[in-house]
Motif scaffolding. Structure first.
Motif, PDB file in Angstrom:
ATOM      1  N   GLY A 196      35.266  53.637   5.646  1.00 53.21           N
ATOM      2  CA  GLY A 196      36.130  54.571   5.820  1.00 53.21           C
ATOM      3  C   GLY A 196      37.711  54.004   5.339  1.00 53.21           C
ATOM      4  N   PRO A 197      38.761  54.691   6.182  1.00 53.96           N
ATOM      5  CA  PRO A 197      40.089  54.257   5.716  1.00 53.96           C
ATOM      6  C   PRO A 197      40.565  52.803   5.836  1.00 53.96           C
ATOM      7  CG  PRO A 197      39.948  56.350   7.144  1.00 53.96           C
ATOM      8  CD  PRO A 197      38.642  55.703   7.130  1.00 53.96           C
ATOM      9  N   GLY A 198      39.947  52.380   7.105  1.00 53.67           N
ATOM     10  CA  GLY A 198      40.371  50.827   7.220  1.00 53.67           C
ATOM     11  C   GLY A 198      39.390  49.965   6.613  1.00 53.67           C
ATOM     12  N   ALA A 199      38.572  50.168   5.778  1.00 54.01           N
ATOM     13  CA  ALA A 199      37.544  49.051   5.224  1.00 54.01           C
ATOM     14  C   ALA A 199      38.081  48.045   4.985  1.00 54.01           C
ATOM     15  CB  ALA A 199      36.722  49.850   4.069  1.00 54.01           C
ATOM     16  N   GLY A 200      37.478  46.659   5.473  1.00 54.23           N
ATOM     17  CA  GLY A 200      37.697  45.546   5.041  1.00 54.23           C
ATOM     18  C   GLY A 200      38.719  44.877   6.378  1.00 54.23           C
ATOM     19  N   GLU A 201      39.306  45.623   7.035  1.00 52.96           N
ATOM     20  CA  GLU A 201      40.183  45.157   8.026  1.00 52.96           C
ATOM     21  C   GLU A 201      39.249  44.515   9.488  1.00 52.96           C
ATOM     22  OE1 GLU A 201      43.948  48.098   7.702  1.00 52.96           O
ATOM     23  OE2 GLU A 201      42.607  48.420   9.440  1.00 52.96           O
ATOM     24  N   GLN A 202      39.777  43.171   9.845  1.00 56.01           N
ATOM     25  CA  GLN A 202      39.314  42.816  10.938  1.00 56.01           C
ATOM     26  C   GLN A 202      40.164  42.396  12.215  1.00 56.01           C
ATOM     27  OE1 GLN A 202      37.569  38.653  11.407  1.00 56.01           O
ATOM     28  NE2 GLN A 202      35.521  39.714  11.817  1.00 56.01           N
ATOM     29  N   TYR A 203      40.271  42.901  13.098  1.00 53.48           N
ATOM     30  CA  TYR A 203      41.270  42.864  14.285  1.00 53.48           C
ATOM     31  C   TYR A 203      40.306  41.806  15.350  1.00 53.48           C
ATOM     32  CZ  TYR A 203      43.382  47.110  12.558  1.00 53.48           C
ATOM     33  OH  TYR A 203      43.822  47.926  11.724  1.00 53.48           O
ATOM     34  N   HIS A 204      41.338  40.829  15.704  1.00 50.23           N
ATOM     35  CA  HIS A 204      41.230  39.859  16.691  1.00 50.23           C
ATOM     36  C   HIS A 204      41.948  40.075  17.857  1.00 50.23           C
ATOM     37  CE1 HIS A 204      41.437  35.625  18.210  1.00 50.23           C
ATOM     38  NE2 HIS A 204      40.219  35.923  18.650  1.00 50.23           N
ATOM     39  N   ILE A 205      41.539  40.200  19.114  1.00 43.23           N
ATOM     40  CA  ILE A 205      42.098  40.512  20.322  1.00 43.23           C
ATOM     41  C   ILE A 205      41.926  39.297  21.465  1.00 43.23           C
ATOM     42  CG2 ILE A 205      42.797  41.969  22.394  1.00 43.23           C
ATOM     43  CD1 ILE A 205      41.375  44.262  20.597  1.00 43.23           C
ATOM     44  N   THR A 206      42.958  38.482  21.806  1.00 42.83           N
ATOM     45  CA  THR A 206      42.760  37.674  22.750  1.00 42.83           C
ATOM     46  C   THR A 206      42.865  38.178  24.066  1.00 42.83           C
ATOM     47  OG1 THR A 206      45.147  36.844  22.777  1.00 42.83           O
ATOM     48  CG2 THR A 206      44.149  35.701  20.949  1.00 42.83           C
ATOM     49  N   HIS A 207      42.524  37.041  24.847  1.00 41.51           N
ATOM     50  CA  HIS A 207      42.299  37.524  26.312  1.00 41.51           C
ATOM     51  C   HIS A 207      43.510  36.902  27.064  1.00 41.51           C
ATOM     52  CE1 HIS A 207      38.463  39.395  26.248  1.00 41.51           C
ATOM     53  NE2 HIS A 207      37.851  38.228  25.785  1.00 41.51           N
ATOM     54  N   PRO A 208      44.320  37.618  27.860  1.00 44.96           N
ATOM     55  CA  PRO A 208      45.227  36.938  28.643  1.00 44.96           C
ATOM     56  C   PRO A 208      44.741  36.356  30.120  1.00 44.96           C
ATOM     57  CG  PRO A 208      45.095  39.143  29.361  1.00 44.96           C
ATOM     58  CD  PRO A 208      44.225  39.065  28.098  1.00 44.96           C
ATOM     59  N   ILE A 209      45.308  35.491  30.862  1.00 39.25           N
ATOM     60  CA  ILE A 209      44.910  35.251  32.022  1.00 39.25           C
ATOM     61  C   ILE A 209      45.037  35.963  33.294  1.00 39.25           C
ATOM     62  CG2 ILE A 209      45.160  33.346  33.687  1.00 39.25           C
ATOM     63  CD1 ILE A 209      46.027  31.553  31.137  1.00 39.25           C
ATOM     64  N   ALA A 210      44.041  36.384  34.212  1.00 39.35           N
ATOM     65  CA  ALA A 210      44.080  37.111  35.269  1.00 39.35           C
ATOM     66  C   ALA A 210      43.904  36.410  36.322  1.00 39.35           C
ATOM     67  CB  ALA A 210      42.893  38.226  35.031  1.00 39.35           C
ATOM     68  N   SER A 211      44.443  36.908  37.307  1.00 44.11           N
ATOM     69  CA  SER A 211      44.596  36.329  39.019  1.00 44.11           C
ATOM     70  C   SER A 211      44.094  37.315  39.800  1.00 44.11           C
ATOM     71  CB  SER A 211      46.167  35.721  39.302  1.00 44.11           C
ATOM     72  OG  SER A 211      46.169  34.855  38.366  1.00 44.11           O
ATOM     73  N   VAL A 212      42.943  36.777  40.588  1.00 48.17           N
ATOM     74  CA  VAL A 212      42.631  37.755  41.858  1.00 48.17           C
ATOM     75  C   VAL A 212      43.397  37.207  42.919  1.00 48.17           C
ATOM     76  CG1 VAL A 212      40.495  38.545  43.087  1.00 48.17           C
ATOM     77  CG2 VAL A 212      40.454  37.968  40.583  1.00 48.17           C
ATOM     78  N   ASN A 213      43.944  38.210  43.716  1.00 45.81           N
ATOM     79  CA  ASN A 213      44.991  37.818  44.828  1.00 45.81           C
ATOM     80  C   ASN A 213      44.317  38.277  46.023  1.00 45.81           C
ATOM     81  OD1 ASN A 213      47.377  36.889  42.892  1.00 45.81           O
ATOM     82  ND2 ASN A 213      46.805  38.685  42.164  1.00 45.81           N
ATOM     83  N   GLY A 214      44.833  37.840  47.086  1.00 44.32           N
ATOM     84  CA  GLY A 214      44.771  38.381  48.549  1.00 44.32           C
ATOM     85  C   GLY A 214      43.092  38.146  48.878  1.00 44.32           C
ATOM     86  N   LEU A 215      42.804  36.748  48.381  1.00 49.71           N
ATOM     87  CA  LEU A 215      41.786  36.318  49.075  1.00 49.71           C
ATOM     88  C   LEU A 215      41.462  36.029  50.244  1.00 49.71           C
ATOM     89  CD1 LEU A 215      40.870  33.276  46.233  1.00 49.71           C
ATOM     90  CD2 LEU A 215      40.389  35.692  46.279  1.00 49.71           C
ATOM     91  N   LEU A 216      42.564  35.585  50.900  1.00 49.85           N
ATOM     92  CA  LEU A 216      42.410  35.036  52.480  1.00 49.85           C
ATOM     93  C   LEU A 216      42.561  36.370  53.260  1.00 49.85           C
ATOM     94  CD1 LEU A 216      44.426  32.008  52.906  1.00 49.85           C
ATOM     95  CD2 LEU A 216      41.908  32.302  52.512  1.00 49.85           C
ATOM     96  N   ARG A 217      42.938  37.531  52.711  1.00 50.11           N
ATOM     97  CA  ARG A 217      43.135  38.809  53.391  1.00 50.11           C
ATOM     98  C   ARG A 217      41.839  39.626  53.318  1.00 50.11           C
ATOM     99  NH1 ARG A 217      48.160  38.931  50.924  1.00 50.11           N
ATOM    100  NH2 ARG A 217      47.464  40.715  49.587  1.00 50.11           N
ATOM    101  N   GLY A 218      41.135  39.294  52.434  1.00 52.46           N
ATOM    102  CA  GLY A 218      40.064  40.198  52.089  1.00 52.46           C
ATOM    103  C   GLY A 218      40.390  41.413  51.423  1.00 52.46           C
TER     104      GLY A 218
END
Length: 526
Positions: free
Chosen positions: A262-284
């Motif tokens: 199709g239109p974009g034949a030959g293209e490859q995209y690479h997406i990196t992951h950011p860093i995530a934080s799960v907050n509020g552990l002690l409050r549940g």
């Protein structure tokens, strides 16, 4: 697996996992006991280098009735994925990739943070969606004055075994695939535009290829749009204060998107992951924040762009704002210095094509930058993807530093901006999963069927017993392999993980082909 002395005998840990064991016995005290168990887990995890790789076992009452492999997939909006290769213009294809990037984890926008079942070695999950590729005003329509409220997806008519709580009880009576918790966010079919003949199929396959550390490989495809996506899922998690910090593991190098025709034949995209934080552990009371950056790069094709997404740090005081900003810049053929640009301030203003900002839980807007945002970078000039940006300010000369120009390229009028996506207005598109009667033993819904049934009835003690049975069986199989001197070999993916993705085996390709041919939905007799 053995229980830890002094703990509930039902709590089992894996003796072969690295590091000291971590277990939390079931308190049996309802929601109040659930919070106590969470606090106990947080305390036991302090100082542990990587919780994800530890000997960790939780009672069923701390889990959601959801297979891990079903939860960790990036197709919450398969219609956005299917639209990546719709445009003839490489700039608009990059915008489509960016839009899908923001919608791929919609579960974290509208849903609660949850802990699914731990995947067992060799477990696999497969599903499909029939969707109309999403359309958006990428190049000419100005941003609306208010966030859009209409749903953009269209789904082919039919009854899917979608995972909503209301669907679970009814499906379980018919033998249809048991539905699970996280996808209770999925839009009911009545809220989507049904009956369209313009839909395309998106298919998905994933397999747990390692137990220590936990690693899965995945593959998604939209054959009618010449699109495929693949990668390795592995996380590293560490408790810091009252926050669980989650980052990519060593084999997790991001998400790859390949356009094969199709239109974009030959293209490859690479997406990196950011860093995530799960907050509020002690409050549940858990909530997710994102920091660091995501880079979207493109190789192949005649004209290339690159994206930097910067997630803004949250204040210690007040509520999280979930803000981000970013740039799309041109990549000059033959040069490599852009690989060192990881922050917006690193990008020379003369290379910036567009800027965007907003909230990853709400509206994200974007605008073009300058009449010369497509400089001559090859012997033949590139043309602008749209003349609509000709009225915007002329770019600052290249002699001005990138840092000093950052404010200028971000200083646009509201009418200059267009909406890229409004995440608050979107819902998860329901997936179609084969009935359990058609699934093989290590397919996720069939493997965890008995645990899920007990969980949905809040029979947590029975669910924990079933969970332990599955875990013990895995230990017995591992011991038998060790005795025979054999090793585990994945069924659907090759063993090589070093590249950040794994190729499909013959069986994997066959499974994808089968999923492409599966019915659009399953009736009660399936």
């Amino acid at each position: 697996m053995t229980s830890i002395e002094g703990d509930d005998p039902q709590v089992v840990v894996d003796d072969e996992a690295p590091g000291p064991p971590i277990s939390v016995p079931d308190s049996g005290e309802g929601e109040g006991g659930r919070l106590k168990m969470i606090v106990s887990l947080v305390r036991k995890s302090l100082g542990v280098a990587d919780i994800a790789a530890m000997r960790l076992s939780l009672p069923a009452s701390l889990l959601e009735p959801l297979p891990n492999l079903e939860y960790w997939q990036y197709l919450d909006r398969p219609d956005m994925f299917a639209a990546i290769n719709d445009s003839e213009d490489p700039f608009e294809r990059m915008l489509a990739v960016l839009r899908w990037c923001f919608t791929k984890d919609l579960k974290f926008v509208h849903g609660k943070v949850c802990k699914p079942y731990n995947s067992v070695l060799g477990e696999h999950f497969r599903a499909h969606w029939d969707v109309v590729p999403a359309k958006a005003p990428l190049s000419s329509t100005p941003a609306p004055s208010k966030p859009a409220s209409s749903e953009t997806a269209s789904v082919k008519s039919g009854t899917s075994s979608k995972s909503s709580r209301s669907a679970i009880s009814s499906n379980s009576k018919t033998g249809q695939s048991a539905s699970t918790a996280a996808t209770s966010l999925e839009a009911p079919m009545s809220q989507l535009n049904v009956g369209s003949d313009d839909s395309v199929r998106v298919v998905y396959l994933t397999e747990q290829v390692s137990h220590h550390p936990p690693i899965s490989a995945f593959y998604a495809s939209c054959p009618e749009r010449h699109l495929e996506s693949y990668g390795i899922d592995q996380i590293s998690a560490k408790v810091s204060g009252t926050t669980l910090r989650v980052s990519p593991g060593n084999f997790n190098k991001g998400i790859y998107v390949n356009i094969t025709g199709g239109p974009g034949a030959g293209e490859q995209y690479h997406i990196t992951h950011p860093i995530a934080s799960v907050n509020g552990l002690l409050r549940g009371s858990f909530y997710v924040t994102i920091n660091d950056s995501t880079i979207i790069s493109c190789t192949g094709g005649s004209q290339r762009f690159r994206v930097i997404i910067e997630y803004k740090e949250e204040s210690w005081l007040g509520k999280a704002r979930y803000l981000l900003e970013g740039v799309i810049h041109l990549v000059v053929e033959g040069e490599t210095q852009h690989n060192e640009w990881t922050k917006i301030k690193h990008v020379p203003h003369s290379r910036v094509v567009a800027v965007f900002d907003g909230s990853w839980r709400g509206r994200i807007r974007w605008r073009r930058v300058g009449v010369k945002s497509y400089p001559d970078t090859t012997p033949s000039s590139y043309s602008s993807p749209s003349p609509s940006h000709a009225s915007l300010p002329v770019p600052i000369p290249p002699s001005v530093s990138a840092a000093s120009s950052k404010l200028d390229i971000s200083d646009g009028k509201e009418e200059d901006y267009q909406t890229l996506v409004d995440l608050a207005a979107l819902q998860i598109v329901p997936k179609v999963i084969r009935p359990i009667s058609k699934q093989i033993p290590y397919e996720s819904h069939k493997l965890w069927e008995r645990v899920t049934k007990h969980m949905l009835k809040k029979e947590f003690s029975d669910a924990t017993k079933e969970k332990i049975t599955i875990e013990q069986k895995q230990r017995d199989i591992a011991a038998d392999r060790k005795k025979k001197g054999t090793k585990f070999v994945p069924v659907y993916f090759e063993e090589d993980l070093e590249r950040g993705y794994s190729d499909l085996t013959t069986a994997g390709r066959q499974a994808i082909e089968e999923e492409v041919k599966e019915p659009a939905s399953y009736d009660a007799a399936s």
